[in-house]
Design a protein around this motif. Sequence first.
Motif, PDB file in Angstrom:
ATOM      1  N   SER A   2      27.930  -9.653  13.484  1.00 43.08           N
ATOM      2  CA  SER A   2      27.875 -10.736  12.505  1.00 43.08           C
ATOM      3  C   SER A   2      27.886 -10.144  11.100  1.00 43.08           C
ATOM      4  CB  SER A   2      26.611 -11.566  12.705  1.00 43.08           C
ATOM      5  OG  SER A   2      25.467 -10.762  12.494  1.00 43.08           O
ATOM      6  N   ASP A   3      28.091 -10.982  10.137  1.00 42.21           N
ATOM      7  CA  ASP A   3      28.074 -10.586   8.722  1.00 42.21           C
ATOM      8  C   ASP A   3      29.057  -9.457   8.425  1.00 42.21           C
ATOM      9  OD1 ASP A   3      26.105 -12.494   8.184  1.00 42.21           O
ATOM     10  OD2 ASP A   3      24.525 -11.089   8.692  1.00 42.21           O
ATOM     11  N   ILE A   4      30.294  -9.615   8.842  1.00 40.24           N
ATOM     12  CA  ILE A   4      31.319  -8.609   8.563  1.00 40.24           C
ATOM     13  C   ILE A   4      31.708  -8.740   7.096  1.00 40.24           C
ATOM     14  CG2 ILE A   4      33.642  -7.816   9.121  1.00 40.24           C
ATOM     15  CD1 ILE A   4      33.231  -9.102  11.896  1.00 40.24           C
ATOM     16  N   LYS A   5      31.676  -7.612   6.375  1.00 44.77           N
ATOM     17  CA  LYS A   5      31.997  -7.621   4.951  1.00 44.77           C
ATOM     18  C   LYS A   5      32.958  -6.490   4.630  1.00 44.77           C
ATOM     19  CE  LYS A   5      27.638  -9.557   3.675  1.00 44.77           C
ATOM     20  NZ  LYS A   5      26.280  -9.250   3.789  1.00 44.77           N
ATOM     21  N   VAL A   6      33.868  -6.764   3.708  1.00 42.26           N
ATOM     22  CA  VAL A   6      34.775  -5.736   3.209  1.00 42.26           C
ATOM     23  C   VAL A   6      34.072  -5.057   2.041  1.00 42.26           C
ATOM     24  CG1 VAL A   6      37.002  -5.293   2.119  1.00 42.26           C
ATOM     25  CG2 VAL A   6      36.813  -7.017   3.921  1.00 42.26           C
ATOM     26  N   VAL A   7      33.911  -3.746   2.139  1.00 43.02           N
ATOM     27  CA  VAL A   7      33.216  -3.003   1.087  1.00 43.02           C
ATOM     28  C   VAL A   7      34.177  -2.626  -0.036  1.00 43.02           C
ATOM     29  CG1 VAL A   7      31.919  -0.895   0.584  1.00 43.02           C
ATOM     30  CG2 VAL A   7      31.510  -2.127   2.712  1.00 43.02           C
ATOM     31  N   GLY A   9      38.045  -3.383  -0.673  1.00 45.49           N
ATOM     32  CA  GLY A   9      39.285  -4.007  -0.231  1.00 45.49           C
ATOM     33  C   GLY A   9      40.497  -3.483  -0.973  1.00 45.49           C
ATOM     34  N   ASP A  15      42.467  -7.521   3.616  1.00 46.27           N
ATOM     35  CA  ASP A  15      41.024  -7.605   3.817  1.00 46.27           C
ATOM     36  C   ASP A  15      40.683  -8.632   4.896  1.00 46.27           C
ATOM     37  OD1 ASP A  15      41.023  -5.829   1.708  1.00 46.27           O
ATOM     38  OD2 ASP A  15      40.207  -7.259   0.255  1.00 46.27           O
ATOM     39  N   SER A  16      41.302  -9.810   4.829  1.00 42.66           N
ATOM     40  CA  SER A  16      41.019 -10.843   5.838  1.00 42.66           C
ATOM     41  C   SER A  16      41.542 -10.425   7.211  1.00 42.66           C
ATOM     42  CB  SER A  16      41.600 -12.193   5.416  1.00 42.66           C
ATOM     43  OG  SER A  16      43.003 -12.129   5.340  1.00 42.66           O
ATOM     44  N   VAL A  19      38.927  -8.069   8.683  1.00 42.97           N
ATOM     45  CA  VAL A  19      37.761  -8.824   9.145  1.00 42.97           C
ATOM     46  C   VAL A  19      38.071  -9.515  10.468  1.00 42.97           C
ATOM     47  CG1 VAL A  19      36.280 -10.815   8.647  1.00 42.97           C
ATOM     48  CG2 VAL A  19      36.736  -9.121   6.866  1.00 42.97           C
ATOM     49  N   ARG A  41      23.585  -1.315  11.042  1.00 42.07           N
ATOM     50  CA  ARG A  41      24.795  -1.440  10.230  1.00 42.07           C
ATOM     51  C   ARG A  41      25.740  -0.310  10.577  1.00 42.07           C
ATOM     52  NH1 ARG A  41      23.645  -3.871   4.516  1.00 42.07           N
ATOM     53  NH2 ARG A  41      21.839  -5.127   5.036  1.00 42.07           N
TER      54      ARG A  41
END
Length: 52
Positions: A2-7, A9, A15-16, A19, A41
């Motif tokens: 969960s909470d996948i984030k691009v650090v 991009g 980026d999408s 994800v 993490r």
Amino acid sequence: MSDIKVVRGIHPTYDSLAVSILASSGPWIPGTEKGQPVDARQAIRIVFPRLK
């Protein structure tokens, strides 16, 4: 996962895509400590081929 984030991009489209690739991958094994699941993490580098 969960909470996948691009650090860091490169472009909103890429980026999408990164994800969505991670969100559809798996199944993932949760991190454990002393046999109990814990929050963890992980940084995963995804390299897209360069177009010429």
